[in-house]
Write a protein that holds these residues in place. Sequence first.
Motif, PDB file in Angstrom:
ATOM      1  N   UNK A 137       0.832  -1.211   0.000  1.00 31.02           N
ATOM      2  CA  UNK A 137       0.000   0.000   0.000  1.00 31.02           C
ATOM      3  C   UNK A 137       0.863   1.256   0.000  1.00 31.02           C
ATOM      4  N   UNK A 138       1.920   1.260   0.815  1.00 36.23           N
ATOM      5  CA  UNK A 138       2.801   2.437   0.878  1.00 36.23           C
ATOM      6  C   UNK A 138       3.529   2.638  -0.440  1.00 36.23           C
ATOM      7  N   UNK A 139       3.963   1.546  -1.055  1.00 42.65           N
ATOM      8  CA  UNK A 139       4.683   1.637  -2.329  1.00 42.65           C
ATOM      9  C   UNK A 139       3.788   2.177  -3.434  1.00 42.65           C
ATOM     10  N   UNK A 140       2.541   1.732  -3.461  1.00 40.80           N
ATOM     11  CA  UNK A 140       1.624   2.179  -4.514  1.00 40.80           C
ATOM     12  C   UNK A 140       1.194   3.637  -4.333  1.00 40.80           C
ATOM     13  N   UNK A 141       1.325   4.148  -3.118  1.00 40.24           N
ATOM     14  CA  UNK A 141       1.090   5.584  -2.907  1.00 40.24           C
ATOM     15  C   UNK A 141       2.177   6.399  -3.598  1.00 40.24           C
ATOM     16  N   UNK A 142       3.398   5.873  -3.577  1.00 35.78           N
ATOM     17  CA  UNK A 142       4.528   6.570  -4.209  1.00 35.78           C
ATOM     18  C   UNK A 142       4.523   6.336  -5.720  1.00 35.78           C
ATOM     19  N   UNK A 143       4.226   5.111  -6.112  1.00 30.59           N
ATOM     20  CA  UNK A 143       4.249   4.729  -7.530  1.00 30.59           C
ATOM     21  C   UNK A 143       2.891   4.140  -7.924  1.00 30.59           C
ATOM     22  N   UNK A 144       1.892   4.994  -8.170  1.00 37.09           N
ATOM     23  CA  UNK A 144       0.550   4.501  -8.518  1.00 37.09           C
ATOM     24  C   UNK A 144       0.519   3.651  -9.782  1.00 37.09           C
ATOM     25  N   UNK A 145       1.549   3.791 -10.623  1.00 36.75           N
ATOM     26  CA  UNK A 145       1.599   3.020 -11.851  1.00 36.75           C
ATOM     27  C   UNK A 145       1.729   1.521 -11.575  1.00 36.75           C
ATOM     28  N   UNK A 146       2.236   1.172 -10.400  1.00 35.91           N
ATOM     29  CA  UNK A 146       2.444  -0.235 -10.066  1.00 35.91           C
ATOM     30  C   UNK A 146       1.118  -0.904  -9.703  1.00 35.91           C
ATOM     31  N   UNK A 147       0.765  -1.922 -10.439  1.00 32.96           N
ATOM     32  CA  UNK A 147      -0.387  -2.733 -10.060  1.00 32.96           C
ATOM     33  C   UNK A 147      -0.025  -3.546  -8.824  1.00 32.96           C
TER      34      UNK A 147
END
Length: 199
Positions: A137-147
């Motif tokens: 969840x934290x990573x996708x906040x930084x990189x929304x492109x990541x599924x």
Amino acid sequence: MATRTDAPTRREQILKEAARLFAERGFHGVGVDEIGAAVGISGPGLYRHFAGKDAMLAELLVGISGQLLTGAKQRLKEADGVAAGAVLDSLIEGHIDFALDDRPLITLHDRELDRLRDSDRKLVRQLQRQYVELWVAALREVYPVLAEPAARSAVHSVFGLLNSTPHLGRVGSLPGRGTTATLLHRMARGAFAAAAGAE
């Protein structure tokens, strides 16, 4: 992992020495008497604290999984309202603290997890999955492109990188804790950026 200043309890001393010995010589290569000697008590005296070696192993592996999850939740709580990148950095810093300060537990997890009872092994896996999902969840906040699947793969890959510390040699042979921590942090961030760039 925690930065405690109070003296460790006898139980904590036993667990620390058990982790070190198990990591060095394997679970079956260490006797209760040796663990007792390492903390200055008789082998039978250990049974006042633990039912046996199996109980020590379970407490070590379930315990560190729980501590990582609790620590991550605390970091997320403290980081509420700050930039997403700072949240991710905080999680990375917490895991680096573990990877540098609890290296025997990484070795122990890799070698001995299958020795746990099914219920304890399932609990370790459950705690680890929750820990991973906080990172995803934290990573996708930084990189929304990541599924989600890609983010999960990236998190597991970075854990592999950070958890490589037992292979870096003795603590005294490292370039210094601060330098090593900075290098690991930079590499983790670089791996995440590369994963996002590949999407």
